[in-house]
Motif scaffolding. Sequence first.
Motif, PDB file in Angstrom:
ATOM      1  N   ASP A  21       5.713  -3.655  -0.931  1.00 17.64           N
ATOM      2  CA  ASP A  21       5.940  -4.558   0.203  1.00 17.64           C
ATOM      3  C   ASP A  21       5.022  -4.302   1.405  1.00 17.64           C
ATOM      4  O   ASP A  21       4.537  -3.197   1.604  1.00 17.64           O
ATOM      5  CB  ASP A  21       7.382  -4.385   0.709  1.00 17.64           C
ATOM      6  CG  ASP A  21       8.426  -4.758  -0.327  1.00 17.64           C
ATOM      7  OD1 ASP A  21       8.051  -5.305  -1.381  1.00 17.64           O
ATOM      8  OD2 ASP A  21       9.616  -4.506  -0.072  1.00 17.64           O
ATOM      9  N   ASP A  22       4.899  -5.328   2.203  1.00 21.18           N
ATOM     10  CA  ASP A  22       4.380  -5.307   3.584  1.00 21.18           C
ATOM     11  C   ASP A  22       2.871  -5.480   3.736  1.00 21.18           C
ATOM     12  O   ASP A  22       2.393  -5.635   4.855  1.00 21.18           O
ATOM     13  CB  ASP A  22       4.825  -4.051   4.367  1.00 21.18           C
ATOM     14  CG  ASP A  22       6.344  -3.976   4.525  1.00 21.18           C
ATOM     15  OD1 ASP A  22       7.032  -4.956   4.140  1.00 21.18           O
ATOM     16  OD2 ASP A  22       6.844  -2.945   5.007  1.00 21.18           O
ATOM     17  N   HIS A  86       7.174 -12.277   1.445  1.00 20.61           N
ATOM     18  CA  HIS A  86       8.069 -11.235   1.976  1.00 20.61           C
ATOM     19  C   HIS A  86       8.572 -11.679   3.346  1.00 20.61           C
ATOM     20  O   HIS A  86       9.040 -10.867   4.134  1.00 20.61           O
ATOM     21  CB  HIS A  86       7.284  -9.927   2.060  1.00 20.61           C
ATOM     22  CG  HIS A  86       8.115  -8.704   2.296  1.00 20.61           C
ATOM     23  ND1 HIS A  86       9.330  -8.479   1.693  1.00 20.61           N
ATOM     24  CD2 HIS A  86       7.894  -7.619   3.093  1.00 20.61           C
ATOM     25  CE1 HIS A  86       9.810  -7.312   2.096  1.00 20.61           C
ATOM     26  NE2 HIS A  86       8.961  -6.783   2.951  1.00 20.61           N
ATOM     27  N   HIS A  90       8.698 -11.091   8.507  1.00 21.61           N
ATOM     28  CA  HIS A  90       9.522  -9.944   8.090  1.00 21.61           C
ATOM     29  C   HIS A  90      10.851  -9.921   8.845  1.00 21.61           C
ATOM     30  O   HIS A  90      11.287  -8.879   9.364  1.00 21.61           O
ATOM     31  CB  HIS A  90       8.760  -8.630   8.296  1.00 21.61           C
ATOM     32  CG  HIS A  90       9.260  -7.507   7.417  1.00 21.61           C
ATOM     33  ND1 HIS A  90      10.442  -6.839   7.667  1.00 21.61           N
ATOM     34  CD2 HIS A  90       8.749  -6.951   6.298  1.00 21.61           C
ATOM     35  CE1 HIS A  90      10.612  -5.905   6.733  1.00 21.61           C
ATOM     36  NE2 HIS A  90       9.604  -5.966   5.885  1.00 21.61           N
ATOM     37  N   HIS A 199       6.756   1.105  -0.873  1.00 26.74           N
ATOM     38  CA  HIS A 199       5.738   0.699   0.113  1.00 26.74           C
ATOM     39  C   HIS A 199       4.591   1.705  -0.012  1.00 26.74           C
ATOM     40  O   HIS A 199       4.853   2.915  -0.028  1.00 26.74           O
ATOM     41  CB  HIS A 199       6.263   0.781   1.545  1.00 26.74           C
ATOM     42  CG  HIS A 199       7.557   0.075   1.771  1.00 26.74           C
ATOM     43  ND1 HIS A 199       8.771   0.690   1.569  1.00 26.74           N
ATOM     44  CD2 HIS A 199       7.812  -1.191   2.179  1.00 26.74           C
ATOM     45  CE1 HIS A 199       9.733  -0.178   1.852  1.00 26.74           C
ATOM     46  NE2 HIS A 199       9.190  -1.319   2.216  1.00 26.74           N
TER      47      HIS A 199
END
Length: 281
Positions: A21-22, A86, A90, A199
């Motif tokens: 993610d991210d 995502h 966020h 992550h």
Amino acid sequence: MKNYSYLFPGGRTKALTFSYDDGVIADRRLIEIFRENGLKGTFNLNGASLCADKVSCWARYPQTRVRHVDAAEVPEIYEGMEVAGHGLQHLCMEDLNDTEITDEVHRDRTKLEAVTGYPVKGYAYAFGRYNARVVERLRGMGVAYARTVVPTHGFGLPAEFLTWHPTVHHDDEQILPLTDRFLGLPDDSGFSLFYIWGHSYEFEAKNNWEHMEDVCRRLGNRDEIWYAANIEVYDYVQSLKGLRTSADGNLIQNLSCTDVWLLKTETKEKICVPAGKLVRL
Ligand SMILES: [Zn+2]
């Protein structure tokens, strides 16, 4: 009547997928490790954060500052991997009204599709947070699957792809025992999917890249495992579910554009039903 059970592509019984993610620059190093080991994964990005000037630090790791991937870098960094949504910003979707949820998902998707050049159908819940209303909203928007952060510590496929629970986070103390268990599963133990998430900035924060290199080395470059991005697993399962079977169970028609593999119950023979073809068992 069903005279067969399902297999993964190539007649395999095991599949491995990853989800990170991210969209931070540490993804580049993680993907290098994936490529060295023949692995594939899905990377869940926030459309509003695709900027090299944006540097984040996370509450859990206040000393670690990692920059985000720039929109211009996305095609090169994620080549051969899947890019999924995502949330544009966020946000925790449980806190949003219906219009805001639509905005968070749809605008993220639009931005990612402009950058990648393909339809972005997957999603990972920001903060792992969702509820029944959010799930139905995503379903209405045509999202194919959405990953949670709930570990199953198992190898089953999801009953509901919009709450797709992974097997384990890479830092979970169960990861190595699970890796051994997965590798040790006999070929006749049925359909097994190992799903690891996390992550990439966590490797920077904990300075434990060698841990992930070890996990990937153990699991990678093996003929008996299908290495797939999340959307490939989803699409393959849809092709299996779409098979048309005759009343006696002996005629199988594959209407999809993907070859699928089956295990004949009686003879344990592995059979490929090519895309668009009809096969007699
Ligand atoms: Zn996140």
